[in-house]
Design a protein around this motif. Structure first.
Motif, short mmCIF file in Angstrom:
data_model
loop_
_atom_site.label_atom_id
_atom_site.label_comp_id
_atom_site.label_asym_id
_atom_site.label_seq_id
_atom_site.Cartn_x
_atom_site.Cartn_y
_atom_site.Cartn_z
N LEU A 242 0.83 -1.20 0.00
CA LEU A 242 0.00 0.00 0.00
C LEU A 242 0.86 1.26 0.00
CD1 LEU A 242 -2.86 -0.93 2.51
CD2 LEU A 242 -3.03 -0.65 0.04
N GLY A 243 1.98 1.20 0.71
CA GLY A 243 2.88 2.34 0.74
C GLY A 243 3.40 2.70 -0.64
N ARG A 244 3.76 1.69 -1.41
CA ARG A 244 4.26 1.93 -2.78
C ARG A 244 3.14 2.50 -3.66
NH1 ARG A 244 6.70 -3.37 -2.02
NH2 ARG A 244 8.90 -3.08 -1.48
N ILE A 245 1.95 1.95 -3.50
CA ILE A 245 0.82 2.42 -4.31
C ILE A 245 0.41 3.84 -3.92
CG2 ILE A 245 -1.62 2.01 -4.83
CD1 ILE A 245 -0.97 -1.03 -4.44
N PHE A 246 0.37 4.10 -2.61
CA PHE A 246 -0.03 5.43 -2.14
C PHE A 246 0.98 6.50 -2.55
CE2 PHE A 246 -2.62 3.70 1.71
CZ PHE A 246 -3.60 3.28 0.83
N ARG A 247 2.26 6.15 -2.61
CA ARG A 247 3.26 7.14 -3.03
C ARG A 247 2.97 7.65 -4.43
NH1 ARG A 247 7.39 3.74 -0.65
NH2 ARG A 247 8.03 3.02 -2.71
N VAL A 248 2.33 6.82 -5.23
CA VAL A 248 1.96 7.22 -6.59
C VAL A 248 0.59 7.89 -6.59
CG1 VAL A 248 1.50 6.41 -8.93
CG2 VAL A 248 3.33 5.36 -7.58
N LYS A 249 -0.38 7.27 -5.97
CA LYS A 249 -1.75 7.79 -6.02
C LYS A 249 -1.91 9.12 -5.31
CE LYS A 249 -4.60 3.67 -6.62
NZ LYS A 249 -5.77 2.93 -6.10
N TYR A 250 -1.18 9.32 -4.23
CA TYR A 250 -1.40 10.49 -3.40
C TYR A 250 -0.44 11.64 -3.70
CZ TYR A 250 -4.48 7.75 -0.35
OH TYR A 250 -5.49 7.00 0.16
N VAL A 251 0.49 11.46 -4.61
CA VAL A 251 1.44 12.53 -4.87
C VAL A 251 0.71 13.78 -5.36
CG1 VAL A 251 1.91 11.81 -7.26
CG2 VAL A 251 3.64 13.11 -5.99
N ASP A 252 0.97 14.89 -4.69
CA ASP A 252 0.35 16.19 -5.03
C ASP A 252 -1.18 16.18 -4.94
OD1 ASP A 252 2.87 17.21 -5.58
OD2 ASP A 252 2.78 16.56 -7.67
N ARG A 253 -1.75 15.20 -4.20
CA ARG A 253 -3.21 15.13 -4.13
C ARG A 253 -3.72 15.20 -2.67
NH1 ARG A 253 -5.27 12.30 -8.61
NH2 ARG A 253 -7.32 12.93 -7.86
#
Length: 261
Positions: A242-253
């Motif tokens: 989840l950490g790897r996925i969140f680093r992408v999904k949540y960037v600047d969001r």
């Protein structure tokens, strides 16, 4: 659209490099032959523009295949140049790139494919191509092959379900810390030997972050949920992905995601 109905950012995924399954329906008339870095970059811009228009943000592309039948040919240096330029431009245009199939594809749609390449052989061919796009920071994700590599892994476990291939080779040797996606888990190479829940559990235990096209989604989901609840798969292993996925999904969001909470 699905994206607009979701409070949280989601991946909208397709596989397209300019001659894929949906290219004729989304207006990719500007695609040229992949001959060098310039044509690859221009093609990526055309693909990215079309995908953005139709709401896609994640492209399962490019297919890093060194063969006469490969999308980009059989010359290693040319494939390296083309794939590096394509992924750089694709991501530069706001579309996430996923290189596949690590380390080597094979024909796994209906049966197991055993590839006898050693790690040393792969290091001078496919590994070098994947490492180029990884080191350049041009890929968000890498998709695993469903072929087996007994000379590397030690048995016939498909690469998608192998901790040796994911943790030791892709993450260890190549230094990739992005999102790892399994190959299609409805391939015959998987379904002949694993149920949907077994394949999902083994993939996550091996270090995969996302499972792709399980034969039966509900069985895979419930099996993995049960495995976490009974301790077969640790919450730490899930949280790592989840950490790897969140680093992408949540960037600047962050502001958008937390608004109203």
């Amino acid at each position: 659209t699905t994206s607009s109905m979701s409070k949280y950012p989601i991946f909208t995924v397709v596989s397209e490099w300019g001659s894929g399954a949906i290219s004729s329906s989304i207006g990719l008339e500007g695609i040229k032959s992949f001959t060098d870095s310039k044509s690859a970059s221009e093609n990526a811009e055309v693909v990215a523009s079309a995908l953005y228009k139709y709401g896609f943000n994640f492209d399962l592309s490019p297919n890093i295949d060194i063969s006469e039948n490969g999308v980009f040919g059989s010359d290693i240096d040319a494939v390296k140049e083309i794939t590096s330029s394509f992924t750089e431009s694709l991501q530069g245009e706001g579309i996430l790139a996923c290189a596949y199939s690590f380390p080597k594809q094979g024909d796994t749609s209906s049966k197991m494919e055993q590839i006898d390449d050693t790690a040393e052989m792969l290091a001078t061919s496919e590994y070098s191509l994947f490492k180029t796009v990884i080191d350049n920071g041009n890929v968000t994700a890498v998709m695993l092959s469903n072929s087996s590599f007994p000379s590397v892994i030690g048995d016939n476990t498909p690469a998608s379900l192998s901790s040796v291939m994911i943790e030791d080779e892709l993450r260890g040797v190549l230094g990739f810390d992005g999102i790892v996606i399994t190959g299609a888990l409805d391939d015959g190479a998987i379904t002949e030997y694993y149920t949907s829940d077994q394949a999902a559990i083994e993939a996550i235990k091996a270090g995969a972050d996302m499972i792709y096209l399980p034969e039966d989604f509900e069985t895979a989901y419930n099996g993995l949920l049960d495995a976490v609840n009974n301790g077969t798969v640790s919450e730490e292993r899930i949280n790592e992905s989840l950490g790897r996925i969140f680093r992408v999904k949540y960037v600047d969001r962050v502001e958008e995601i937390t608004k109203g909470e």
